[in-house]
Design an enzyme around this catalytic site. Structure first.
Site, PDB file in Angstrom:
ATOM      1  N   LYS A  63       4.589  24.322  40.856  1.00  0.00           N
ATOM      2  CA  LYS A  63       5.035  25.791  41.269  1.00  0.00           C
ATOM      3  C   LYS A  63       4.542  26.647  40.028  1.00  0.00           C
ATOM      4  O   LYS A  63       4.656  27.777  39.508  1.00  0.00           O
ATOM      5  CB  LYS A  63       5.599  26.393  42.782  1.00  0.00           C
ATOM      6  CG  LYS A  63       5.152  25.480  43.341  1.00  0.00           C
ATOM      7  CD  LYS A  63       4.211  26.196  44.126  1.00  0.00           C
ATOM      8  CE  LYS A  63       3.613  25.726  45.379  1.00  0.00           C
ATOM      9  NZ  LYS A  63       2.609  26.485  45.687  1.00  0.00           N
ATOM     10  N   SER A  88       9.176  28.675  50.803  1.00  0.00           N
ATOM     11  CA  SER A  88      10.035  28.130  51.368  1.00  0.00           C
ATOM     12  C   SER A  88      10.680  27.215  50.326  1.00  0.00           C
ATOM     13  O   SER A  88      11.624  26.416  49.971  1.00  0.00           O
ATOM     14  CB  SER A  88       9.072  26.279  52.404  1.00  0.00           C
ATOM     15  OG  SER A  88       8.766  25.593  51.353  1.00  0.00           O
ATOM     16  N   GLU A 214      -1.833  15.550  52.856  1.00  0.00           N
ATOM     17  CA  GLU A 214      -0.857  15.906  53.581  1.00  0.00           C
ATOM     18  C   GLU A 214      -0.123  14.728  54.417  1.00  0.00           C
ATOM     19  O   GLU A 214      -0.441  14.472  54.535  1.00  0.00           O
ATOM     20  CB  GLU A 214      -1.925  17.413  54.241  1.00  0.00           C
ATOM     21  CG  GLU A 214      -2.657  17.185  54.963  1.00  0.00           C
ATOM     22  CD  GLU A 214      -3.582  18.309  55.882  1.00  0.00           C
ATOM     23  OE1 GLU A 214      -3.470  19.154  55.740  1.00  0.00           O
ATOM     24  OE2 GLU A 214      -4.853  17.741  55.842  1.00  0.00           O
ATOM     25  N   GLY A 218       1.319  17.748  60.169  1.00  0.00           N
ATOM     26  CA  GLY A 218       0.630  19.324  59.740  1.00  0.00           C
ATOM     27  C   GLY A 218      -0.615  18.821  58.905  1.00  0.00           C
ATOM     28  O   GLY A 218      -1.386  19.723  57.529  1.00  0.00           O
ATOM     29  N   ASP A 220      -4.069  20.520  58.840  1.00  0.00           N
ATOM     30  CA  ASP A 220      -4.322  21.708  58.979  1.00  0.00           C
ATOM     31  C   ASP A 220      -5.572  21.434  58.419  1.00  0.00           C
ATOM     32  O   ASP A 220      -7.273  21.862  58.538  1.00  0.00           O
ATOM     33  CB  ASP A 220      -4.454  22.643  58.730  1.00  0.00           C
ATOM     34  CG  ASP A 220      -3.195  23.438  56.968  1.00  0.00           C
ATOM     35  OD1 ASP A 220      -3.540  23.637  56.389  1.00  0.00           O
ATOM     36  OD2 ASP A 220      -1.828  22.228  57.838  1.00  0.00           O
ATOM     37  N   SER A 314       4.052  16.409  42.927  1.00  0.00           N
ATOM     38  CA  SER A 314       4.327  17.467  42.089  1.00  0.00           C
ATOM     39  C   SER A 314       6.339  18.461  42.184  1.00  0.00           C
ATOM     40  O   SER A 314       5.804  19.436  42.064  1.00  0.00           O
ATOM     41  CB  SER A 314       4.090  18.353  44.086  1.00  0.00           C
ATOM     42  OG  SER A 314       4.539  17.162  45.540  1.00  0.00           O
TER      43      SER A 314
END
Length: 332
Positions: A63, A88, A214, A218, A220, A314
């Protein structure tokens, strides 16, 4: 600077040239993280695996790349009024750190159940933390309101062209170091890392299959890719706190739809097993979200036999108490 929007006419989609520009901005600031290999992992997958270790990045996760790139791109007026984000934890830490490096104030909207280690790090970098209830309040709406009240720039964790471009530099480095690959497996939460990675893959290794991974709870992103449009879901529950999103971003979904070959899911139990593998066999600490791509490869959910496979780790931001609890099988 574009805020969150579902209006496609207001969106600016990043390209690989934006990824290359981001690499220039973060050069000498973000770590060029190592690429790790493991004979045991290769034997399990029957493939040549290359792990891009973003758990060793500044602020403990990929990030930082996008956060620094987005902050560096701000004009003088925007820097004066500060930045706001919702996260988060990993984007929270990364943006707080990037803002401090640029002398910019930062406010981060975080869930009350965010990992304590991530909250402490965010505050340690000098950011103000505003809490919300993950399952009953809308973090995006809260952040937009605060940004409007304060005149601050909203830099969301994944739905932003400069964020996507910055995240794509991790895969860019991996291809530069390893060369062409057959498969690139990438964790998927909101889609910034996956979209940026896909831009790099299509430019540097056109034949490489790009696979997002994922949490099963979740999915999506998987639903969205298969339906061809963004699917919204209720807030999922998973130990992969960095991938607890209700939908992928409007800036990144067109890239994912065009350039990503598939999205697969893994269970929390598979994430724990992968955390254990990294700790015991590769001697590194990886948070659950950071294990998503590796779990899919090591559990045989992606066809990798005989192939050269890039895997993005990650992040590694997890406190030791939680780490030990998960590996011992104790859940509160």
């Amino acid at each position: 600077m574009t805020n969150l929007s579902s209006d496609s006419t207001a969106l600016r989609y990043p390209t690989f040239e934006d990824v290359r520009a981001a690499r220039m901005r973060i050069s000498g600031i973000a770590h060029r993280t190592p690429v790790l290999t493991s004979r045991t992992a290769n034997e399990i997958a029957k493939a040549a695996l290359f792990f891009k270790a973003e758990n060793m990045q500044r602020a403990g996760a990929f990030k930082f790349r996008g956060a620094y790139n987005a902050t560096a791109a701000l004009d003088a007026a925007s820097r004066k009024n500060g930045v706001i984000a919702f996260s988060s934890g990993n984007h929270a830490q990364a943006l707080a750190y990037a803002a401090r490096l640029h002398g910019v104030s930062a406010t981060i909207v975080m869930p009350r159940d965010a990992p304590a280690i991530k909250v402490a790090a965010t505050q340690g970098y000098g950011a103000e933390v505003v809490y919300y209830e993950r399952y009953t309040e809308d973090r995006e709406a809260i952040s937009r309101r605060l940004a409007a009240e304060r005149g601050s720039t909203l830099i969301p964790p994944y739905d932003h062209p400069d964020i996507i471009a910055g995240q794509g530099t991790a895969a860019l480095e991996l291809f530069e170091e390893i060369g062409a690959m057959d498969v690139l497996a990438v964790p998927l939460g909101g889609g910034g890392l996956l979209a940026g990675s896909a831009l790099s893959a299509r430019a540097l290794s056109p034949g490489c299959a790009v696979i997002g991974v994922e949490p099963e709870a979740g999915n999506d992103g998987q639903q969205s890719l298969r339906k061809g449009e963004i699917v919204h879901i209720p807030v999922p529950k998973s130990i992969a706190d960095g991938a607890i999103t209700t939908h992928v971003g409007y800036h990144n979904f067109p890239i994912i739809k065009r350039d990503v070959d598939d999205v697969v899911t893994v269970t929390d139990a598979q994430l724990v097993e992968t955390m254990r593998f990294f700790a015991e066999r590769m001697k590194i600490i990886v948070e659950p979200t950071g294990c998503l791509a590796a779990a899919a490869v090591l559990q045989g959910l992606i066809d990798c036999a005989g192939k050269r496979v890039g895997i993005l780790i990650s992040g590694g931001n997890i406190d030791l108490a939680t780490f030990n609890t998960l590996l011992s099988g104790r859940r509160g």
